[in-house]
Design a protein around this motif. Structure first.
Motif, PDB file in Angstrom:
ATOM      1  N   THR A   1      -9.472  -0.202   0.374  1.00  0.00           N
ATOM      2  CA  THR A   1     -10.864  -0.474   0.005  1.00  0.00           C
ATOM      3  C   THR A   1     -11.204   0.110  -1.352  1.00  0.00           C
ATOM      4  O   THR A   1     -12.059  -0.406  -2.065  1.00  0.00           O
ATOM      5  N   HIS A   2     -10.545   1.217  -1.722  1.00  0.00           N
ATOM      6  CA  HIS A   2     -10.740   1.783  -3.051  1.00  0.00           C
ATOM      7  C   HIS A   2      -9.504   2.581  -3.430  1.00  0.00           C
ATOM      8  O   HIS A   2      -8.697   2.946  -2.580  1.00  0.00           O
ATOM      9  N   VAL A   3      -9.348   2.818  -4.716  1.00  0.00           N
ATOM     10  CA  VAL A   3      -8.173   3.518  -5.236  1.00  0.00           C
ATOM     11  C   VAL A   3      -8.594   4.908  -5.693  1.00  0.00           C
ATOM     12  O   VAL A   3      -9.457   5.048  -6.557  1.00  0.00           O
TER      13      VAL A   3
ATOM     14  N   LEU B   1      -8.661  -5.262   3.984  1.00  0.00           N
ATOM     15  CA  LEU B   1      -8.641  -3.972   3.297  1.00  0.00           C
ATOM     16  C   LEU B   1      -8.975  -2.829   4.240  1.00  0.00           C
ATOM     17  O   LEU B   1      -9.742  -2.983   5.190  1.00  0.00           O
ATOM     18  N   GLY B   2      -8.384  -1.660   3.946  1.00  0.00           N
ATOM     19  CA  GLY B   2      -8.800  -0.423   4.585  1.00  0.00           C
ATOM     20  C   GLY B   2      -7.821   0.110   5.617  1.00  0.00           C
ATOM     21  O   GLY B   2      -7.266  -0.639   6.421  1.00  0.00           O
ATOM     22  N   GLY B   3      -7.620   1.427   5.592  1.00  0.00           N
ATOM     23  CA  GLY B   3      -6.697   2.074   6.501  1.00  0.00           C
ATOM     24  C   GLY B   3      -7.131   2.068   7.948  1.00  0.00           C
ATOM     25  O   GLY B   3      -6.309   2.228   8.854  1.00  0.00           O
TER      26      GLY B   3
ATOM     27  N   VAL C   1       0.289  -9.491  -1.595  1.00  0.00           N
ATOM     28  CA  VAL C   1       0.360  -8.053  -1.873  1.00  0.00           C
ATOM     29  C   VAL C   1       0.279  -7.310  -0.546  1.00  0.00           C
ATOM     30  O   VAL C   1      -0.667  -7.504   0.228  1.00  0.00           O
ATOM     31  N   ILE C   2       1.274  -6.456  -0.278  1.00  0.00           N
ATOM     32  CA  ILE C   2       1.307  -5.650   0.943  1.00  0.00           C
ATOM     33  C   ILE C   2       1.437  -4.191   0.525  1.00  0.00           C
ATOM     34  O   ILE C   2       2.453  -3.783  -0.028  1.00  0.00           O
ATOM     35  N   GLY C   3       0.404  -3.400   0.790  1.00  0.00           N
ATOM     36  CA  GLY C   3       0.341  -2.030   0.308  1.00  0.00           C
ATOM     37  C   GLY C   3       1.214  -1.052   1.073  1.00  0.00           C
ATOM     38  O   GLY C   3       1.745  -1.348   2.158  1.00  0.00           O
ATOM     39  N   GLU C   4       1.335   0.142   0.520  1.00  0.00           N
ATOM     40  CA  GLU C   4       2.286   1.157   0.975  1.00  0.00           C
ATOM     41  C   GLU C   4       2.129   1.564   2.429  1.00  0.00           C
ATOM     42  O   GLU C   4       3.121   1.761   3.147  1.00  0.00           O
ATOM     43  N   THR C   5       0.900   1.724   2.909  1.00  0.00           N
ATOM     44  CA  THR C   5       0.694   2.233   4.266  1.00  0.00           C
ATOM     45  C   THR C   5       0.337   1.127   5.256  1.00  0.00           C
ATOM     46  O   THR C   5      -0.145   1.395   6.361  1.00  0.00           O
TER      47      THR C   5
ATOM     48  N   MET D   1      -6.269   9.953  -2.040  1.00  0.00           N
ATOM     49  CA  MET D   1      -5.913   9.198  -0.839  1.00  0.00           C
ATOM     50  C   MET D   1      -4.411   8.985  -0.708  1.00  0.00           C
ATOM     51  O   MET D   1      -3.955   8.301   0.217  1.00  0.00           O
ATOM     52  N   ALA D   2      -3.623   9.561  -1.607  1.00  0.00           N
ATOM     53  CA  ALA D   2      -2.194   9.255  -1.690  1.00  0.00           C
ATOM     54  C   ALA D   2      -1.451   9.491  -0.384  1.00  0.00           C
ATOM     55  O   ALA D   2      -0.535   8.755  -0.043  1.00  0.00           O
ATOM     56  N   GLN D   3      -1.818  10.538   0.364  1.00  0.00           N
ATOM     57  CA  GLN D   3      -1.112  10.882   1.590  1.00  0.00           C
ATOM     58  C   GLN D   3      -1.824  10.374   2.850  1.00  0.00           C
ATOM     59  O   GLN D   3      -1.461  10.755   3.955  1.00  0.00           O
ATOM     60  N   LYS D   4      -2.803   9.505   2.681  1.00  0.00           N
ATOM     61  CA  LYS D   4      -3.561   8.992   3.812  1.00  0.00           C
ATOM     62  C   LYS D   4      -3.288   7.514   4.015  1.00  0.00           C
ATOM     63  O   LYS D   4      -2.819   6.827   3.118  1.00  0.00           O
TER      64      LYS D   4
END
Length: 281
Positions: free
Chosen positions: A202-204, A230-232, A180-184, A208-211
């Protein structure tokens, strides 16, 4: 027709006008991707039909993409024809990147016998290919269709790459199931990952959609099976190795070796404790 049925159908008719987006069909999106793969990598051939000339296939794909974009026309920044033209102008660059991906797999996997096998059967290469096509459409401000394409690949392979992720050159996914590779997510060049790896948040939360919610993986990193990062704000420094089953939510410096420590006991059973088994024939 009963009154209840008539009321229900009226409700559906009313609801139809309220949807923000109109979308192409999922089978059409899948056909576009599979025909695109045959154009770029004519390794496999359909037994039920004669292969078209490359220019014919190319023109057919132009028409298919325009058709896929038509339902979204109200939500596009340019006309379907203009977006299609711009997409195909970038196709040679997409192709060059995919060749690097294919060679990365062929050169690094001892089980691979050549580029033809990678192109024809490797789920990692197929999903990366769909991602790169979808990512280009996303850069052209096409809504939802890019996600339809990557979810089609997800269904085919079990590998989930969001089209918004940024992935560098020579990307290698081995085996791949459960990745799984997330959007950002941001991934550098020459990165290798194995099955079950999650690059997530780390959490949904909708706020957070634009971060940036997903990690950054720098160049020349290897991430082994079932690792979760996990985590931006989490950055894996270049030339690091992340071992299997690692759970990582903090950054690591370049040239790090991160591993999950566990203990496995292997003991020899006493022969005296083993009871004889009687077989009845």
């Amino acid at each position: 027709m009963t009154t209840d049925t008539s009321t229900f159908l009226d409700h559906l008719q009313t609801q139809r006008a309220r949807y923000r987006y109109k979308l192409p069909s999922r089978p059409d999106a899948g056909r576009f991707i599979d025909q695109m793969m045959r154009l770029l990598f004519p390794v496999t051939q359909d037994c039920k039909s004669i292969s078209q000339h490359v220019e014919e296939t190319y023109q057919n794909l132009n028409e298919q993409l325009i058709c896929l974009l038509h339902p979204l026309e109200k939500n596009l920044t340019e006309s379907p024809a203009t977006i299609t033209e711009r997409f195909f102008e970038h196709l040679p660059g997409i192709y060059d990147r995919l060749l690097l991906d294919a060679h990365a797999i062929a050169d690094n996997d001892p089980a691979a016998v050549g580029i033809e096998e990678v192109v024809a059967v490797y789920p990692g290469f197929y999903t990366i290919s769909v991602y790169r096509i979808a990512h280009e459409l996303l850069k052209l401000n096409v809504p939802l269709l890019p996600r339809m394409l990557t979810e089609y690949a997800h269904g085919q392979t079990g590998i989930d790459i969001h089209p918004g992720a940024q992935i560098g050159r020579s990307f290698f996914i081995d085996h791949g199931t459960g990745v799984v590779i997330g959007e950002t997510t941001i991934i550098g060049d020459n990165v290798k990952i194995y099955q079950g790896v999650t690059l997530g948040a780390t959490h949904v939360a909708k706020s957070m959609a634009q971060k940036k919610r997903h990690p950054t993986i720098e160049n020349n990193v290897v991430i082994y099976a079932n690792a979760t990062i996990l985590g931006g704000y989490t950055v894996v420094g270049h030339d690091s190795v992340i071992g299997g089953n690692v759970w990582l939510t903090t950054s690591v410096e370049a040239h790090s070796l991160v591993f999950h420590q566990h203990q496995t006991d292997v003991r020899l059973r006493s022969l005296e404790s083993i009871e004889p088994i009687n077989f009845v024939i």
